[in-house]
Design a protein around this motif. Structure first.
Motif, short mmCIF file in Angstrom:
data_model
loop_
_atom_site.label_atom_id
_atom_site.label_comp_id
_atom_site.label_asym_id
_atom_site.label_seq_id
_atom_site.Cartn_x
_atom_site.Cartn_y
_atom_site.Cartn_z
N ILE A 84 -25.33 -18.82 -16.32
CA ILE A 84 -25.09 -18.13 -17.59
C ILE A 84 -24.77 -16.73 -17.39
O ILE A 84 -23.91 -16.38 -18.06
CB ILE A 84 -26.67 -18.12 -18.26
CG1 ILE A 84 -27.19 -19.38 -18.84
CG2 ILE A 84 -26.73 -17.02 -19.55
CD1 ILE A 84 -28.45 -19.59 -19.25
N PHE A 85 -25.22 -16.18 -16.23
CA PHE A 85 -25.25 -14.79 -16.13
C PHE A 85 -23.92 -14.21 -15.08
O PHE A 85 -23.43 -13.34 -15.34
CB PHE A 85 -26.35 -13.98 -15.88
CG PHE A 85 -27.25 -14.18 -16.81
CD1 PHE A 85 -27.12 -13.36 -18.05
CD2 PHE A 85 -28.50 -14.64 -16.59
CE1 PHE A 85 -28.23 -13.48 -18.82
CE2 PHE A 85 -29.54 -14.77 -17.51
CZ PHE A 85 -29.28 -14.06 -18.80
N SER A 140 -30.06 -8.69 -24.85
CA SER A 140 -31.40 -7.97 -24.93
C SER A 140 -32.46 -8.29 -23.82
O SER A 140 -32.53 -9.65 -23.69
CB SER A 140 -31.89 -7.68 -26.33
OG SER A 140 -32.37 -8.62 -26.68
N TYR A 141 -33.27 -7.30 -23.52
CA TYR A 141 -34.49 -7.68 -22.73
C TYR A 141 -35.45 -8.60 -23.69
O TYR A 141 -35.95 -9.85 -22.95
CB TYR A 141 -35.39 -6.56 -22.41
CG TYR A 141 -36.65 -6.88 -21.68
CD1 TYR A 141 -36.43 -6.90 -20.27
CD2 TYR A 141 -37.84 -7.01 -22.06
CE1 TYR A 141 -37.58 -7.41 -19.45
CE2 TYR A 141 -38.90 -7.24 -21.28
CZ TYR A 141 -38.89 -7.44 -19.98
OH TYR A 141 -39.78 -7.70 -19.17
N ALA A 142 -35.60 -8.95 -24.96
CA ALA A 142 -36.25 -9.80 -25.76
C ALA A 142 -35.64 -11.17 -25.56
O ALA A 142 -36.46 -11.80 -25.48
CB ALA A 142 -36.40 -9.16 -27.06
N GLY A 161 -20.63 -15.83 -17.50
CA GLY A 161 -20.38 -14.61 -16.99
C GLY A 161 -20.85 -13.44 -18.28
O GLY A 161 -20.50 -12.39 -18.50
N LEU A 162 -22.20 -13.90 -18.73
CA LEU A 162 -22.91 -13.19 -19.67
C LEU A 162 -23.80 -12.01 -19.32
O LEU A 162 -24.68 -11.50 -20.24
CB LEU A 162 -23.46 -14.03 -20.64
CG LEU A 162 -22.44 -14.91 -21.37
CD1 LEU A 162 -23.25 -15.97 -22.30
CD2 LEU A 162 -21.46 -14.33 -22.29
#
Length: 137
Positions: free
Chosen positions: A69-70, A82-84, A76-77
């Motif tokens: 995902i990241f 947000s933290y939530a 590449g997100l």
């Protein structure tokens, strides 16, 4: 400027609230498991049992999912949520992996990493598919 300076960030808040929340989840799941009577356990217990039977696979898959995902090799997100939202993703990913483990173990004897571990341990490929006579295992 906050008096705590750098310490006042999402990770500290997450650690402050995350530990007690996780403890409450463990307590709630434990109570659910203790309250089912003889017969068929609740669906939650079945999902957790499957995740336990494929523990190594279920331990590694969240890392693989999150990096997909990241990181740049996947979606590449990084920095897009947000933290939530990231916090809400955790139970969703876990429930998805528990369901996947349950579906996988309905057809196979072991999780993929458990199969690999057993194959390396015994130095020969282990039977993966469930036999018809062992379906009640």
């Amino acid at each position: 400027f906050h008096p705590c300076g750098v310490l006042w960030c999402g990770s500290v808040v997450g650690l402050f609230f995350g530990g007690p929340c996780l403890a409450l989840v463990y307590l709630g799941v434990g109570v659910l498991l203790l309250h089912y009577r003889a017969g068929r356990p609740p669906a939650v217990a079945g999902l957790l049992a499957s995740a336990g039977r494929a523990a190594m696979s279920c331990y590694l898959l969240p890392s693989l999912t999150a990096t997909f995902i990241f990181y740049h090799w996947g979606l590449g997100l990084f920095g897009s949520f947000s933290y939530a939202t990231r916090t809400a993703m955790v139970p969703v990913i876990f429930i998805g992996i528990a369901i996947l483990a349950h579906l996988w173990l309905s057809r196979f004897r072991f999780g993929p990493m458990e199969w690999l571990w057993r194959t390396v341990t015994y130095l020969k490929p282990q039977p993966m598919a469930r036999r018809a006579d062992a379906a009640g295992e």
